[in-house]
Scaffold this active site. Structure first.
Site, PDB file in Angstrom:
ATOM      1  N   ASP A   9       0.856  -1.192   0.000  1.00  0.00           N
ATOM      2  CA  ASP A   9       0.000   0.000   0.000  1.00  0.00           C
ATOM      3  C   ASP A   9       0.888   1.237   0.000  1.00  0.00           C
ATOM      4  OD1 ASP A   9      -2.411   1.547   0.373  1.00  0.00           O
ATOM      5  OD2 ASP A   9      -1.776   1.843   2.442  1.00  0.00           O
ATOM      6  N   TYR A  41      -0.712   8.708  -2.161  1.00  0.00           N
ATOM      7  CA  TYR A  41      -0.607   8.507  -3.606  1.00  0.00           C
ATOM      8  C   TYR A  41      -1.856   9.050  -4.334  1.00  0.00           C
ATOM      9  CZ  TYR A  41       3.207   4.966  -3.304  1.00  0.00           C
ATOM     10  OH  TYR A  41       4.393   4.296  -3.115  1.00  0.00           O
ATOM     11  N   CYS A  72      -3.747  -1.167  -2.038  1.00  0.00           N
ATOM     12  CA  CYS A  72      -4.017   0.261  -2.255  1.00  0.00           C
ATOM     13  C   CYS A  72      -4.928   0.408  -3.480  1.00  0.00           C
ATOM     14  CB  CYS A  72      -2.689   0.958  -2.499  1.00  0.00           C
ATOM     15  SG  CYS A  72      -2.829   2.705  -2.861  1.00  0.00           S
ATOM     16  N   ASN A  73      -6.099   0.986  -3.275  1.00  0.00           N
ATOM     17  CA  ASN A  73      -7.036   1.171  -4.388  1.00  0.00           C
ATOM     18  C   ASN A  73      -6.428   2.050  -5.467  1.00  0.00           C
ATOM     19  OD1 ASN A  73     -10.164   0.355  -3.516  1.00  0.00           O
ATOM     20  ND2 ASN A  73      -8.748   0.648  -1.822  1.00  0.00           N
ATOM     21  N   THR A  74      -5.667   3.049  -5.049  1.00  0.00           N
ATOM     22  CA  THR A  74      -5.083   3.978  -6.013  1.00  0.00           C
ATOM     23  C   THR A  74      -4.085   3.254  -6.918  1.00  0.00           C
ATOM     24  OG1 THR A  74      -5.403   5.804  -4.465  1.00  0.00           O
ATOM     25  CG2 THR A  74      -3.762   6.126  -6.191  1.00  0.00           C
ATOM     26  N   THR A 184      -8.445   2.303   1.053  1.00  0.00           N
ATOM     27  CA  THR A 184      -8.008   1.567   2.242  1.00  0.00           C
ATOM     28  C   THR A 184      -8.515   2.175   3.552  1.00  0.00           C
ATOM     29  OG1 THR A 184      -6.021   2.927   2.077  1.00  0.00           O
ATOM     30  CG2 THR A 184      -5.859   0.634   1.330  1.00  0.00           C
ATOM     31  N   HIS A 185      -8.685   3.501   3.553  1.00  0.00           N
ATOM     32  CA  HIS A 185      -9.018   4.176   4.803  1.00  0.00           C
ATOM     33  C   HIS A 185     -10.503   4.129   5.167  1.00  0.00           C
ATOM     34  CE1 HIS A 185      -5.003   5.588   4.198  1.00  0.00           C
ATOM     35  NE2 HIS A 185      -5.038   6.443   5.197  1.00  0.00           N
TER      36      HIS A 185
HETATM   37  N1  DGL Z   1      -4.105   3.711  -0.017  1.00  0.00           N
HETATM   38  C1  DGL Z   1      -4.811   4.737  -0.754  1.00  0.00           C
HETATM   39  C2  DGL Z   1      -6.029   4.117  -1.438  1.00  0.00           C
HETATM   40  O1  DGL Z   1      -6.524   3.072  -1.076  1.00  0.00           O
HETATM   41  C3  DGL Z   1      -5.237   5.880   0.147  1.00  0.00           C
HETATM   42  C4  DGL Z   1      -4.080   6.705   0.664  1.00  0.00           C
HETATM   43  C5  DGL Z   1      -3.331   7.424  -0.437  1.00  0.00           C
HETATM   44  O2  DGL Z   1      -3.903   8.357  -1.051  1.00  0.00           O
HETATM   45  O3  DGL Z   1      -2.197   7.075  -0.674  1.00  0.00           O
HETATM   46  O4  DGL Z   1      -6.520   4.676  -2.392  1.00  0.00           O
END
Ligand code: DGL
Length: 264
Positions: A9, A41, A72-74, A184-185
């Protein structure tokens, strides 16, 4: 196979996925990588995110992982292909898992998706959902302020509630029955978000969906760890910022041992 699962992540957020994996697959060894020096990210360019994803993948492959999970979704939204091209081991990601979850849950076939700006701009959730059901209508909203609010620990705070009401307005004006938590958050905001959208809307937690999918893939490919010994967990990070331990433990829901710092 007792080799570890590699989970990565942009920071500590992916620990929500690790938490779900620990609960669903209590005998699997896990190596986590969180790029805490370069998080967030979600507001960065596609090129930068892909470059970081490549570095992390190379690092985890050196740890002899048997499976890679993009928590990490991003990164899943914009760099899945980059990771897949590098990896000799299977690659799973939260977007595919969340999309499958949404398709299973929706009856109305109207689905809302919330995530970081990079995730929402990529349209990756809509593409993933349409792979499984092209007739689902998707309404999405970027929620840039949620990541800092969660890291601040404002999980049940009037500011967060007001922010959530403002963000979900644009998706709630459609007759959705399902809302995908595409970051994730956001699992940490579940109780607050459920209150805001009401009980007629089912929340899809992509961390839980990811753990279910991982269990299925390990079983299908006969890659599960046969050992019944307590597993090893190792957490690599690129920085130990202020309040790291507190925030990390909130995401993981337990003590965060074996933290190792990688300097690049
Ligand atoms: N982990 C990122 C997500 O799931 C959220 C935190 C980030 O912006 O890096 O998109």
């Amino acid at each position: 196979m007792n080799r570890p699962i590699g989970v990565f992540d942009s920071g500590v957020g992916g620990l929500t996925v690790v938490r779900a994996l620990m609960e669903r697959l209590p005998f699997e060894n896990i190596v986590y990588f969180g790029d805490t020096a370069r998080v967030p990210y979600g507001v960065k360019s596609v090129e930068t995110i892909a470059h970081y994803a490549r570095q992390i993948t190379e690092f985890l492959l050196q740890q002899q992982v048997k499976l890679l999970i993009i928590a990490c979704n991003t990164m899943a939204a914009v760099a899945h292909q980059v990771v897949d091209d590098l990896s000799p081991v299977p690659v799973l990601d939260v977007i595919d898992a969340g999309a499958r979850g949404a398709v299973e849950v929706t009856r109305a076939r109207y689905v809302g998706v919330i995530g970081t700006p990079a995730t929402i701009n990529s349209n990756a959730y809509a593409r993933a959902i349409h792979r499984y059901d092209p007739n689902i209508r998707i309404f999405s909203q970027a929620c840039a302020l949620f990541v800092p609010l969660v890291e601040e620990g404002w999980l049940d705070h009037p500011v967060t509630r007001l922010t959530a009401q403002e963000y979900v307005k644009s998706v709630m004006c459609h007759p959705i029955d399902t809302l995908v938590l595409g970051c994730t958050h956001y699992p940490l905001l579940k109780p607050l978000l459920q209150g805001v959208v009401g009980h007629a809307v089912q929340l899809v937690d992509s961390a839980e969906a990811m753990a279910e999918r991982t269990a299925y893939v390990l079983d299908r490919r006969e890659m599960a760890n046969p050992s019944r010994k307590p597993p090893d967990y190792v957490f690599y990070v690129t920085d130990v910022p202020l309040r790291f331990q507190t925030i990390g433990e909130r995401f993981l829901g337990r003590a965060l041992p074996n933290v190792r710092v990688v300097k690049w």
